[in-house]
Design a protein around this motif. Structure first.
Motif, PDB file in Angstrom:
ATOM      1  N   ASP A   1       0.850  -1.185   0.000  1.00  0.00           N
ATOM      2  CA  ASP A   1       0.000   0.000   0.000  1.00  0.00           C
ATOM      3  C   ASP A   1       0.894   1.245   0.000  1.00  0.00           C
ATOM      4  O   ASP A   1       1.594   1.496   0.976  1.00  0.00           O
ATOM      5  N   PRO A   2       0.884   2.042  -1.059  1.00  0.00           N
ATOM      6  CA  PRO A   2       1.762   3.221  -1.118  1.00  0.00           C
ATOM      7  C   PRO A   2       1.600   4.165   0.071  1.00  0.00           C
ATOM      8  O   PRO A   2       2.563   4.828   0.468  1.00  0.00           O
TER       9      PRO A   2
ATOM     10  N   ALA B   1       3.658   2.096   2.902  1.00  0.00           N
ATOM     11  CA  ALA B   1       4.876   1.343   2.588  1.00  0.00           C
ATOM     12  C   ALA B   1       6.085   1.848   3.364  1.00  0.00           C
ATOM     13  O   ALA B   1       6.981   1.062   3.723  1.00  0.00           O
TER      14      ALA B   1
END
Length: 350
Positions: free
Chosen positions: A197-198, A201
């Motif tokens: 998950d950006p 992260a």
């Protein structure tokens, strides 16, 4: 204490026993006193300083007592005390006792002490959502303050206390490392959701991953067949099951609750554990590789980045979701204590 107030510990050491001290680390406490490990030209020494008002019975009292010791040290040495150490009239804020607890366990309290019941959530801290005069508290701070009550001493704390004081056996340490394997096996499976998950992260960079280092340590401690030699204590098995349950739900805030509780402790008090164990048992590298975060770079900078990530996460959650995550942090602390209790029982039965 050992992250943000290193100079305060040094002042206390100089004022209360070792005037030529060059380093001082808080390594423990009980209801009557705080304990420091002090270094001077003659070597390392254990320093026990009685609390100005004892006994203490609740976790929030610890900070007040450390502040009073700091102020007394300043007075004795003729050093002006900082205004930030004036005691507040209400609850305690940040600073001492968070992120640096000598047990090295439990988020910014390092994995230390919750209730022995791993499912006891407890009530919400009434101060958790209380705004400061200049605006709401950052969510990272809300988490710290909301879990204060979960760090009171318990019978299982003695297991870690012995490791910290260098009186535990090598087998005690091996048993602890073995439990870490089961915890991190589950946690790092779950943390793959953070990496993917950006938005989250940055909380779980590759250099933070510990499972490989635990394999190195266990092979060094137990030999090539170490997997056949280790078993989880009941609390560790329940702890891992809870992490997998949260991961199966896809509840990212819950994963972060467990992630925070483990890794922030490893990066703070865990570093003290590594030094104590290395000195007692002669480890250098393998055996304490779990605590080696050199690839992560500046640990203090990473912890600040991590707290920023917690703040961003908190801003994205509703009040109910924030409270649910805080409760899961408390569950994680309780599991940690339950593991210590089970290890103490296992040792007593051996």
């Amino acid at each position: 204490m050992n992250d943000d107030h290193v100079d305060d510990s040094l002042l206390i050491a100089k004022a209360f026993g070792y005037p030529e001290a060059t380093a001082s680390t808080m390594v423990g406490l009980d209801e009557h006193a705080g304990m420091w490990r002090v270094t001077d030209a003659q070597g390392e020494h254990d320093l026990r300083v009685e609390w100005p008002t004892s006994p203490i019975t609740e976790r929030p009292q610890v900070r007040r007592q450390v502040v009073e010791l700091y102020k007394a040290a300043c007075a004795k040495l003729g050093v002006p005390a900082r205004d930030e150490h004036q005691p507040s009239g209400g609850h305690e804020h940040g600073g001492h006792g968070h992120g640096e607890h000598p047990h090295g366990h439990g988020g910014e309290h390092p994995h230390g002490h919750g209730g022995a019941n791993p499912h006891a959530h407890g009530g919400a801290n009434p101060h958790a959502a209380e705004p400061e005069s200049d605006g709401p508290k950052p969510f990272s701070r809300v988490i710290r303050e909301s879990s204060w009550s979960d760090h009171s001493d318990s019978e299982g704390a003695n297991f870690m206390e012995d490791i910290m004081r260098g009186v535990a056996t090598k087998q005690d340490y091996i048993d602890l490392v073995a439990q870490h394997f089961f915890m991190y096996e589950a946690l790092e499976e779950a943390a793959q959701q953070l990496s993917a998950d950006p938005a989250h992260a940055a909380l779980h960079p590759a250099a933070l991953v510990r499972l490989g280092t635990l394999e190195v340590d266990l092979e060094h401690l137990l030999g090539a067949n170490w997997r056949d030699e280790i078993r989880p204590v009941p609390a560790s098995a329940e702890y891992a099951a809870r992490i997998r349950e949260v991961a199966a739900e896809g509840w990212l805030a819950g994963i972060v609750a467990h992630h925070y509780t483990r890794y922030l402790g490893d990066l703070s008090g865990g570093q003290i554990i590594a030094k104590r164990v290395a000195r007692q048992h002669g480890f250098d590298g393998a055996g304490i590789e779990f605590y080696n975060f050199e690839a992560l770079g500046d640990l203090k900078a990473f912890k600040e980045t991590y707290r920023d990530g917690l703040d961003s996460l908190g801003a994205s959650l509703s009040a109910d979701e924030q409270q649910r995550m805080i409760e899961e942090v408390r569950v994680a602390y309780a599991f940690n204590t339950a593991v210590f209790v089970d290890l103490a029982k296992q040792k007593a039965a051996a």
